[in-house]
Enzyme design. Structure first.
Site, mmCIF file in Angstrom:
data_model
loop_
_atom_site.group_PDB
_atom_site.id
_atom_site.type_symbol
_atom_site.label_atom_id
_atom_site.label_comp_id
_atom_site.label_asym_id
_atom_site.label_seq_id
_atom_site.Cartn_x
_atom_site.Cartn_y
_atom_site.Cartn_z
ATOM 1 N N LYS A 188 35.425 -0.597 80.537
ATOM 2 C CA LYS A 188 36.323 0.134 79.332
ATOM 3 C C LYS A 188 37.163 0.876 80.050
ATOM 4 O O LYS A 188 38.318 1.271 79.627
ATOM 5 C CB LYS A 188 35.424 0.479 78.317
ATOM 6 C CG LYS A 188 34.760 -0.621 77.594
ATOM 7 C CD LYS A 188 34.307 -0.166 76.177
ATOM 8 C CE LYS A 188 33.143 -0.630 75.391
ATOM 9 N NZ LYS A 188 33.374 -1.994 74.886
ATOM 10 N N GLU B 18 35.247 9.303 73.820
ATOM 11 C CA GLU B 18 36.732 8.932 73.072
ATOM 12 C C GLU B 18 36.759 9.627 71.873
ATOM 13 O O GLU B 18 35.573 10.024 71.225
ATOM 14 C CB GLU B 18 36.554 7.429 72.693
ATOM 15 C CG GLU B 18 37.522 6.693 73.375
ATOM 16 C CD GLU B 18 37.710 5.105 72.779
ATOM 17 O OE1 GLU B 18 37.561 4.295 73.807
ATOM 18 O OE2 GLU B 18 37.236 4.977 71.806
ATOM 19 N N ARG C 265 37.857 -13.512 77.007
ATOM 20 C CA ARG C 265 37.200 -14.958 76.402
ATOM 21 C C ARG C 265 37.676 -15.450 75.039
ATOM 22 O O ARG C 265 38.402 -14.874 74.375
ATOM 23 C CB ARG C 265 35.771 -14.727 76.521
ATOM 24 C CG ARG C 265 35.385 -13.568 75.388
ATOM 25 C CD ARG C 265 34.116 -13.505 75.150
ATOM 26 N NE ARG C 265 33.460 -12.003 74.890
ATOM 27 C CZ ARG C 265 33.558 -11.901 73.521
ATOM 28 N NH1 ARG C 265 33.997 -12.772 72.571
ATOM 29 N NH2 ARG C 265 32.993 -10.580 73.234
HETATM 30 P P1 ADP Z 1 33.487 -11.008 69.258
HETATM 31 O O1 ADP Z 1 33.817 -9.826 70.110
HETATM 32 O O2 ADP Z 1 33.855 -12.439 70.000
HETATM 33 O O3 ADP Z 1 33.713 -11.029 67.839
HETATM 34 P P2 ADP Z 1 30.909 -9.995 69.177
HETATM 35 O O4 ADP Z 1 31.095 -8.692 70.072
HETATM 36 O O5 ADP Z 1 30.208 -9.869 67.712
HETATM 37 O O6 ADP Z 1 31.842 -11.082 69.218
HETATM 38 O O7 ADP Z 1 29.857 -10.743 69.826
HETATM 39 C C1 ADP Z 1 30.021 -11.528 70.747
HETATM 40 C C2 ADP Z 1 28.978 -11.663 71.623
HETATM 41 O O8 ADP Z 1 27.820 -12.266 71.108
HETATM 42 C C3 ADP Z 1 29.036 -12.384 72.737
HETATM 43 O O9 ADP Z 1 29.571 -11.706 74.064
HETATM 44 C C4 ADP Z 1 27.606 -12.895 72.900
HETATM 45 O O10 ADP Z 1 26.923 -11.783 73.751
HETATM 46 C C5 ADP Z 1 27.128 -12.807 71.768
HETATM 47 N N1 ADP Z 1 27.036 -14.145 71.119
HETATM 48 C C6 ADP Z 1 27.046 -14.392 69.632
HETATM 49 N N2 ADP Z 1 26.920 -15.767 69.179
HETATM 50 C C7 ADP Z 1 26.473 -16.521 70.633
HETATM 51 C C8 ADP Z 1 26.257 -17.666 70.858
HETATM 52 N N3 ADP Z 1 26.117 -18.594 70.197
HETATM 53 N N4 ADP Z 1 25.855 -17.698 72.137
HETATM 54 C C9 ADP Z 1 25.946 -16.968 72.799
HETATM 55 N N5 ADP Z 1 25.946 -15.440 72.908
HETATM 56 C C10 ADP Z 1 26.677 -15.405 71.582
HETATM 57 P P1 ADP Z 2 32.020 -3.619 71.995
HETATM 58 O O1 ADP Z 2 32.390 -3.742 73.554
HETATM 59 O O2 ADP Z 2 30.592 -3.315 71.803
HETATM 60 O O3 ADP Z 2 32.746 -4.381 71.309
HETATM 61 P P2 ADP Z 2 34.109 -1.614 71.273
HETATM 62 O O4 ADP Z 2 34.663 -0.673 72.240
HETATM 63 O O5 ADP Z 2 35.071 -2.893 71.096
HETATM 64 O O6 ADP Z 2 32.679 -2.083 71.874
HETATM 65 O O7 ADP Z 2 33.912 -0.995 70.007
HETATM 66 C C1 ADP Z 2 33.105 -1.617 68.837
HETATM 67 C C2 ADP Z 2 33.204 -1.015 67.623
HETATM 68 O O8 ADP Z 2 32.953 0.251 67.445
HETATM 69 C C3 ADP Z 2 34.657 -0.985 67.026
HETATM 70 O O9 ADP Z 2 34.915 -2.110 66.280
HETATM 71 C C4 ADP Z 2 34.811 0.282 66.066
HETATM 72 O O10 ADP Z 2 34.032 -0.249 64.981
HETATM 73 C C5 ADP Z 2 33.843 1.293 66.789
HETATM 74 N N1 ADP Z 2 34.925 2.067 67.649
HETATM 75 C C6 ADP Z 2 34.777 2.011 68.824
HETATM 76 N N2 ADP Z 2 35.576 2.864 69.158
HETATM 77 C C7 ADP Z 2 35.982 3.852 68.292
HETATM 78 C C8 ADP Z 2 36.586 5.080 68.026
HETATM 79 N N3 ADP Z 2 37.454 5.637 68.978
HETATM 80 N N4 ADP Z 2 36.662 5.483 66.943
HETATM 81 C C9 ADP Z 2 36.094 4.859 65.747
HETATM 82 N N5 ADP Z 2 35.430 3.827 65.977
HETATM 83 C C10 ADP Z 2 35.473 3.320 67.034
HETATM 84 MG MG MG Z 3 34.770 -4.854 71.011
#
Ligand code: ADP
Ligand code: ADP
Ligand code: MG
Length: 651
Positions: free
Chosen positions: A116, A200, A292
């Protein structure tokens, strides 16, 4: 185009990829672990290969075994799905070396976006706005503290290798920073083997809005509009919709351009997602890129008419993107909900078990992506998602109304799921208005989890089904097993989900009867199955889903659940005292034991840490006292409800 591909995944996404392959005439190879011998994805594919034990590390994450399976079966390409190896650049490299196409981006673009912090640095250079913060290499506590004070509070600590909401903390004041940092680092180390973090600024009341992007090997890059994913719990998505109810056209256009610029900055090929965090003032910042296919891609497909998996296959086989930006259009509105095996009322803890029945209404506006059928089990080993249910309408209001109807007629019997939460969201006025942010679920949880007590019409519909023994309007249902002796005048006990009993008296015949309910008498008429039910002259569209004693009745888009039993049935035994004998709330592995026999402990003190199904859970003492016995050691696997520690309570 490839003639045969292997899908290095399981469950719903494996089944989803197989569907497109079948339509395109591409043969499929599934792989399965010992826990998935009878799983749907293995049965749907043209061929299936066993790849090892249930633990993902020894099967779905084992690159050698997967590449072997590809070689053995002559697969020309591998689709990684999401999770597992999908964002693993080493795997993409090994595919290249083995002469198998990886259906995804190049290992170089994956590496560029994997951290990140590195991604943020790259985006800054490309002119894409990023959340202000610290993403440097110096990870000394002093430096991080200094940077934290410089950024100001509230702020977020994130694992740079993070994903799935792990290793993430919100810190509201300087005094809490040190502890939060330790916690985030520990979780990051456990989950990703890397404890590097970034800091952040925390955007207050933000929205999570992401853009689907696509690139090809001919230098083209487009976006396929946005998805609003602000309805989250534990930083993970529960409901997604498109278009976002929050964006105006000008912000949407700017974000789309930024998303394409972000993809171009890493020469991105194949499907990816640029996630933005958006402030209440519509300022938007790059958060991360998921390299992905995304879990929530169905709503993009439903509104654009495109098949994103088909695009993935075409791009991976060297074809140009099928459409230019100006030719990508969308219509209508689509909402996806994620049905999880988890208990929203108990801290969203995952649950395992057997799905006795899973049913959704067969309407053409409903799309169900799933990897399980009635009778299948949700195990401790993998993600607890049961299905994704997507509903479309001509506009948002229609989609929301249809979502309510769909969820009222969706049933899962046999295990706890988040279906009540999903229904609570669908019927909430804050959702209907589109005015929500990422804190919505947590803030509104009590309201969202309220379960309407059954009313006379709901009970009448259940009684009608019970009496006639007919299938319900959905055709797929039968009140199996339990039947009450027929005759003039029955007595029943309806127990609602809050545990309250309602004494019900019924007299008449299956078509016309009276129902005495809470001191009121109701006149009920019931036509043939599918014609609904009339109670005191009011007609309801009614769908009854039943299994054993449990009834779920959908009345005009509202769902009621209750047990209907003979008043003479016996009740379950009372729960044991979990304050002094805490039990595991979920199946999992003991990763830390914080106490030993003889320790004096305070109420609320951490006793053990369990890990299972993508999360960590700390078991705390329900009372102050002395540790009598520690029943499990680090590394032990425990089932749900297993006693962990015995506490002798203080006088
Ligand atoms: P996205 O960012 O695609 O909306 P999330 O961050 O909520 O999804 O979660 C995605 C993660 O959840 C994947 O990277 C994986 O680790 C896991 N995951 C969810 N459903 C499945 C599945 N059916 N098979 C494998 N991994 C899954
Ligand atoms: P992950 O890799 O687990 O998906 P993300 O960086 O995409 O992590 O963040 C997941 C969630 O955390 C976001 O969808 C949001 O709800 C919250 N979030 C992340 N960064 C911030 C931020 N700087 N301020 C407020 N909420 C945040
Ligand atoms: Mg995310």
């Amino acid at each position: 185009m490839f003639r045969k591909i292997l899908i290095a995944n399981r469950g719903e996404i494996a089944c989803r990829v197989i569907q497109t392959c079948r339509r395109m005439g591409v043969a499929t190879v599934a792989v399965y672990s010992a826990a998935d011998r009878h799983a749907m994805h293995g049965q749907e594919a043209d061929e299936a290969g066993f790849i090892g034990p249930a633990q993902a590390a020894a099967s779905y994450l084992d690159m050698d075994r997967i590449l072997d399976a590809a070689k053995r079966t002559g697969a020309e390409a591998i689709h990684p799905g999401y999770g597992f190896l999908s964002e693993n650049s080493e795997f993409a490299r090994r595919c290249q070396k083995a002469g198998v196409a990886f259906i995804g981006p190049s290992p170089e673009s994956m590496d560029a976006m994997a951290s990140k912090s590195a991604a943020k640095a790259l985006m800054e250079k490309a002119g894409v706005p990023v959340v202000p913060g610290y993403h440097g290499d110096d990870q000394g506590k002093k430096t991080l503290e200094k940077e934290a004070n410089h950024i100001g509070f509230p702020l977020m600590i994130k694992a740079t290798a993070g994903g799935g909401g792990k290793g993430m903390r919100i810190v509201r004041e300087a005094g809490d920073f040190g502890d939060a940092l330790d916690g985030a680092k520990r979780e990051a180390k456990n989950a990703f083997g890397d404890d590097k973090v970034l800091l952040e600024k925390y955007i207050e009341h933000p929205r999570h809005i992401e853009f689907q992007v696509f690139g090809d090997t001919h230098g083209n890059a487009v976006h396929v509009f946005e998805r609003e994913c602000s309805l989250q719990r534990r930083f993970q998505k529960v409901v997604e919709e498109t278009p976002s109810p929050f964006l105006d056209e000008s912000t949407r256009a700017k974000m789309g351009e930024a998303a394409v610029a972000a993809a171009q900055a890493v020469d991105y090929v194949n499907a990816g997602t640029i996630e933005f965090i958006v402030g209440a003032d519509k300022s938007f910042y790059f958060m991360e890129m998921n390299t992905r296919l995304q879990v929530e891609h169905p709503i993009t497909e439903d509104t654009t008419g495109l098949d994103l998996v088909e695009w993935q296959l075409r791009v991976a086989s060297g074809e140009k993107l099928p459409l230019a930006q100006k030719d990508i259009t969308r219509a209508g509105h689509s909402i996806e909900v994620r049905l999880y095996a988890e208990n929203a009322a108990k801290d969203f803890l995952p649950v395992t078990g057997r799905i006795e029945t899973f049913a959704t209404p067969a309407e053409d506006y409903v799309r169900v992506d799933t990897g399980v059928r009635s009778g299948d089990s949700i195990s401790i080993f993998y993600d607890p998602m049961i299905a994704k249910i997507s509903v479309s309408g001509r506009d948002r209001a229609e989609a929301v109304a249809r979502l309510n109807e769909t969820l009222a007629r969706t049933a899962v019997f046999g295990m706890v799921t988040n279906l009540p939460l999903l229904r609570g969201i669908a019927r909430h006025p804050g959702f209907a208005s589109g005015d929500y942010d990422t804190g919505f679920i947590e803030r509104e949880l009590d309201t969202l989890l309220e379960r309407p007590a059954p009313d006379a019409a709901a009970v009448a519909a259940a009684v009608a089904l019970l009496w006639s023994g007919e299938d319900s309007a959905d055709g797929a249902w039968q009140a199996d097993g339990w039947r009450i002796a027929q005759g003039a005048g029955w007595r029943l006990l309806a127990t609602d989900m809050a545990g309250s009993d309602h004494d019900v008296r019924v007299a008449g015949n299956p078509r016309e009867f009276t129902l005495e309910w809470s001191d009121n008498s109701h006149a009920v008429r019931h036509g043939p199955a599918g014609h609904g039910i009339t109670v005191d002259g009011t007609h309801f569209a009614a769908h009854v889903l039943a299994q054993g004693r449990r009834y779920q009745v959908a009345l005009d888009g509202r769902a009621f659940e209750f047990d209907l039993a003979s008043p003479f049935a016996t009740r379950g035994a009372a729960a044991s005292d979990t304050a002094t004998h805490p039990v595991s709330p979920m199946p999992g592995r003991v990763v830390a034991v914080h106490v030993k026999e003889g320790d004096e402990i305070a109420e609320g003190q951490a006793l053990m840490v369990l890990e299972g199904m993508k999360m960590e859970y700390t078991v705390k003492a329900g009372v102050a006292g002395r540790i009598e016995k520690v029943r499990h050691a680090e590394g032990d696997m425990v089932e749900a409800e297993t006693p962990l520690v015995d506490i002798e309570a203080e006088e």
